[in-house]
Design a protein around this motif. Structure first.
Motif, PDB file in Angstrom:
ATOM      1  N   LEU A 321       0.927  -1.314  -0.073  1.00 17.91           N
ATOM      2  CA  LEU A 321      -0.030   0.176   0.112  1.00 17.91           C
ATOM      3  C   LEU A 321       0.865   1.242   0.093  1.00 17.91           C
ATOM      4  N   GLU A 322       0.701   2.044  -0.952  1.00 14.17           N
ATOM      5  CA  GLU A 322       1.356   3.350  -0.990  1.00 14.17           C
ATOM      6  C   GLU A 322       0.980   4.275  -0.119  1.00 14.17           C
ATOM      7  N   THR A 323       1.450   4.973   0.735  1.00 15.05           N
ATOM      8  CA  THR A 323       1.068   6.150   1.404  1.00 15.05           C
ATOM      9  C   THR A 323       2.030   7.003   1.533  1.00 15.05           C
ATOM     10  N   THR A 324       1.731   8.425   2.051  1.00 14.06           N
ATOM     11  CA  THR A 324       2.361   9.420   2.079  1.00 14.06           C
ATOM     12  C   THR A 324       2.426   9.943   3.573  1.00 14.06           C
ATOM     13  N   THR A 325       3.757  10.236   4.093  1.00 12.30           N
ATOM     14  CA  THR A 325       3.700  10.779   5.492  1.00 12.30           C
ATOM     15  C   THR A 325       3.410  12.250   5.528  1.00 12.30           C
ATOM     16  N   ALA A 326       3.046  12.568   6.873  1.00  8.78           N
ATOM     17  CA  ALA A 326       2.553  13.957   7.102  1.00  8.78           C
ATOM     18  C   ALA A 326       3.270  14.949   6.457  1.00  8.78           C
ATOM     19  N   ASP A 327       4.791  14.776   6.212  1.00 11.60           N
ATOM     20  CA  ASP A 327       5.584  15.564   5.803  1.00 11.60           C
ATOM     21  C   ASP A 327       5.736  15.587   4.188  1.00 11.60           C
ATOM     22  N   GLY A 328       5.023  14.768   3.520  1.00  7.33           N
ATOM     23  CA  GLY A 328       5.114  14.503   1.960  1.00  7.33           C
ATOM     24  C   GLY A 328       5.875  13.701   1.603  1.00  7.33           C
ATOM     25  N   ARG A 329       6.545  12.805   2.367  1.00  4.65           N
ATOM     26  CA  ARG A 329       7.576  11.736   2.014  1.00  4.65           C
ATOM     27  C   ARG A 329       6.820  10.318   1.610  1.00  4.65           C
ATOM     28  N   SER A 330       7.089   9.845   0.529  1.00  3.37           N
ATOM     29  CA  SER A 330       6.251   8.380   0.336  1.00  3.37           C
ATOM     30  C   SER A 330       6.534   7.481   1.128  1.00  3.37           C
ATOM     31  N   GLN A 331       5.817   6.404   1.246  1.00  5.07           N
ATOM     32  CA  GLN A 331       5.940   5.524   2.514  1.00  5.07           C
ATOM     33  C   GLN A 331       5.319   4.304   1.770  1.00  5.07           C
ATOM     34  N   THR A 332       5.934   3.078   1.826  1.00  9.76           N
ATOM     35  CA  THR A 332       5.235   1.767   1.196  1.00  9.76           C
ATOM     36  C   THR A 332       5.054   0.827   2.585  1.00  9.76           C
ATOM     37  N   VAL A 333       3.999   0.502   2.689  1.00  9.64           N
ATOM     38  CA  VAL A 333       3.225  -0.327   3.745  1.00  9.64           C
ATOM     39  C   VAL A 333       2.811  -1.914   3.131  1.00  9.64           C
ATOM     40  N   LEU A 334       3.282  -2.719   3.906  1.00  2.31           N
ATOM     41  CA  LEU A 334       2.906  -4.025   3.404  1.00  2.31           C
ATOM     42  C   LEU A 334       1.412  -4.141   3.715  1.00  2.31           C
ATOM     43  N   ALA A 335       0.834  -5.004   2.786  1.00  2.47           N
ATOM     44  CA  ALA A 335      -0.559  -5.053   2.787  1.00  2.47           C
ATOM     45  C   ALA A 335      -1.030  -6.522   2.784  1.00  2.47           C
ATOM     46  N   LYS A 336      -1.230  -7.369   3.934  1.00  3.84           N
ATOM     47  CA  LYS A 336      -1.446  -8.679   4.059  1.00  3.84           C
ATOM     48  C   LYS A 336      -2.794  -9.137   3.362  1.00  3.84           C
ATOM     49  N   GLY A 337      -2.997 -10.378   2.958  1.00  4.23           N
ATOM     50  CA  GLY A 337      -4.186 -10.943   2.628  1.00  4.23           C
ATOM     51  C   GLY A 337      -4.968 -10.423   1.534  1.00  4.23           C
ATOM     52  N   SER A 338      -6.345 -10.701   1.313  1.00  9.08           N
ATOM     53  CA  SER A 338      -7.058 -10.485   0.179  1.00  9.08           C
ATOM     54  C   SER A 338      -8.239  -9.799   0.783  1.00  9.08           C
ATOM     55  N   GLY A 339      -8.997  -9.111  -0.156  1.00  7.33           N
ATOM     56  CA  GLY A 339     -10.404  -8.443   0.160  1.00  7.33           C
ATOM     57  C   GLY A 339      -9.852  -6.971   0.485  1.00  7.33           C
ATOM     58  N   ASN A 340     -10.982  -6.426   1.042  1.00  2.00           N
ATOM     59  CA  ASN A 340     -10.663  -4.737   1.264  1.00  2.00           C
ATOM     60  C   ASN A 340      -9.772  -4.471   2.178  1.00  2.00           C
ATOM     61  N   ILE A 341      -9.017  -3.499   2.398  1.00  2.00           N
ATOM     62  CA  ILE A 341      -8.079  -2.798   3.525  1.00  2.00           C
ATOM     63  C   ILE A 341      -9.049  -2.832   4.701  1.00  2.00           C
ATOM     64  N   ARG A 342      -8.796  -3.729   5.847  1.00  2.00           N
ATOM     65  CA  ARG A 342      -9.693  -3.790   7.044  1.00  2.00           C
ATOM     66  C   ARG A 342      -9.109  -3.254   8.174  1.00  2.00           C
ATOM     67  N   SER A 343      -7.816  -3.342   8.447  1.00  2.00           N
ATOM     68  CA  SER A 343      -7.104  -3.116   9.796  1.00  2.00           C
ATOM     69  C   SER A 343      -5.674  -2.604   9.754  1.00  2.00           C
ATOM     70  N   ILE A 344      -5.360  -1.880  10.736  1.00  2.00           N
ATOM     71  CA  ILE A 344      -3.844  -1.334  10.655  1.00  2.00           C
ATOM     72  C   ILE A 344      -3.369  -2.073  11.709  1.00  2.00           C
ATOM     73  N   PHE A 345      -1.918  -2.678  11.763  1.00  2.00           N
ATOM     74  CA  PHE A 345      -1.368  -3.463  12.598  1.00  2.00           C
ATOM     75  C   PHE A 345      -0.015  -2.886  13.032  1.00  2.00           C
ATOM     76  N   ILE A 346       0.371  -2.576  14.220  1.00  2.00           N
ATOM     77  CA  ILE A 346       1.477  -1.834  14.552  1.00  2.00           C
ATOM     78  C   ILE A 346       2.233  -2.399  15.680  1.00  2.00           C
ATOM     79  N   THR A 347       3.589  -2.744  15.493  1.00  2.00           N
ATOM     80  CA  THR A 347       4.350  -3.257  16.449  1.00  2.00           C
ATOM     81  C   THR A 347       5.319  -2.195  16.876  1.00  2.00           C
ATOM     82  N   LEU A 348       5.375  -1.718  18.208  1.00  2.00           N
ATOM     83  CA  LEU A 348       6.052  -0.544  18.741  1.00  2.00           C
ATOM     84  C   LEU A 348       7.674  -1.027  19.021  1.00  2.00           C
ATOM     85  N   GLY A 349       8.573   0.072  18.921  1.00  2.00           N
ATOM     86  CA  GLY A 349      10.061  -0.058  19.377  1.00  2.00           C
ATOM     87  C   GLY A 349       9.960  -0.110  20.676  1.00  2.00           C
ATOM     88  N   SER A 350      10.904  -0.568  21.208  1.00  2.00           N
ATOM     89  CA  SER A 350      11.265  -0.739  22.655  1.00  2.00           C
ATOM     90  C   SER A 350      11.616   0.771  23.405  1.00  2.00           C
TER      91      SER A 350
END
Length: 350
Positions: A321-350
């Motif tokens: 999934l191609e996204t754009t950060t708030a400051d205008g930089r492009s960002q590519t995010v992994l999109a898992k599975g099939s169907g419509n985009i349904r949820s956002i999963f985040i793991t946090l740094g320590s």
């Protein structure tokens, strides 16, 4: 929605007038036949004359779009039987799918939770029927020596129903009976009030989940997107549309306001992983963009899950999934599975 052809109504009516009555809601003959069977089972136990009259009324009501789950009073959700009542959002199969996927990741140890002391804490905000925390408890209770699962909701009706679902599924044997160091509980509270967070900060929450209100006011009032007429007519707006009295942070949309709050809550609870259901791809892009400016984003990993995160995406769907950060930089995010985009999963740094 396309009109049902007259020949299909004639074919349904040859099967049964009740099948024809169900067709406007079911949209195809086999689904109507299946629902008629469930409705017959639902009215079983009264006299034949009473059955016929009640069954006919229920079929007409269902054909007008009234949710089947409210008529039958429950919805299967994994191994659970989730009681459903008007005023509380009906569990969806897509929610079941991502809950299973999350549980599989936890059991595999890929989230870095529960690996050392076999202890796990999960909190689910905007819990509704309690389907998410109950399913996670059912799937994980044998994996951890200490397991605390908590659902939180502002609605008195939802909290009452979720607590009833805990007792109901224990009674049916679908949930393991409570044992030392294992709890699943439901708490009433407003996540926009800090008092509840002060209470939650006394414990450790490894995983934070939420299916919050995320529908825009325009879509609710006028339709559009993935929200159907039956949902707008019969299911609670409280569970789907953020309230008008909720302050909207700078640069956030009204329909996204719960995600802004959930990220701030995560800053205080410091979970290792977060899973948030969203409405569509556009909303995912907006939330990811706002998250890129949040202090939690440092060292974090983010991906989106489609309706069925365990399946392989089609060529048209793609895995990025191609996204754009708030400051205008492009960002590519992994999109898992099939169907419509349904949820956002985040793991946090320590």
């Amino acid at each position: 929605m396309p009109r049902i052809p007259p020949w299909l109504f004639r074919k349904a009516n040859r099967r049964s007038p009740n099948v024809a009555a169900l067709l406007p809601a079911c949209r195809d003959l086999q689904s109507a036949v299946n629902e008629l069977r469930w409705l017959k089972e639902h009215v079983h136990g009264i006299t034949r004359i009473q059955q016929e009259g009640l069954l006919s009324r229920l079929c007409r009501k269902r054909g007008q779009g009234y949710p089947l789950q409210y008529i039958l009073g429950s919805q299967p959700f994994g191994p659970l039987d989730i009681k459903c009542r008007p005023g509380v959002l009906i569990p969806r199969p897509e929610t079941e799918a991502y809950t299973y996927h999350l549980a599989d990741l936890i059991k595999a140890g890929s989230l870095g939770v529960g690996a050392s002391d076999q202890s796990l804490g999960i909190v689910d905000f905007c819990t509704g029927t309690g389907c998410i925390p109950l399913l996670l408890y059912a799937l994980l209770s044998r994996r951890f020596e200490r397991l605390e699962v908590l659902g939180v909701d502002i609605s008195t009706r939802a909290v009452s129903l979720a607590r009833a679902n805990v007792a109901h599924n224990i009674r049916l044997g679908h949930l393991p009976s409570m044992r030392p160091n294992h709890t699943v509980d439901i708490l009433q509270g407003d996540i926009f009030q800090d008092q509840i967070l002060e209470k939650l900060q006394e414990q450790t929450w490894d995983v934070m989940v939420s299916n919050p209100p995320y529908i825009s006011r325009r879509a609710w009032h006028y339709g559009g997107g993935q929200i159907g007429h039956s949902v707008r007519k019969y299911e609670p707006s409280l569970a789907l549309v953020p309230g008008d009295d909720i302050p909207i942070p700078t640069a956030w949309e009204h329909e996204d306001v719960f995600y802004a709050r959930l990220l701030d809550i995560a800053s205080r609870l410091r979970p290792k992983a977060m899973l948030y259901e969203i409405g569509d791809e556009m909303q995912a892009v907006r939330v990811i963009s706002r998250f890129s400016q949040h202090r939690l984003s440092v060292g974090s990993h983010i991906e989106v899950w489609r309706d069925w995160p365990d399946t392989t995406p089609s060529h048209e769907e793609g895995s990025l999934l191609e996204t754009t950060t708030a400051d205008g930089r492009s960002q590519t995010v992994l999109a898992k599975g099939s169907g419509n985009i349904r949820s956002i999963f985040i793991t946090l740094g320590s």
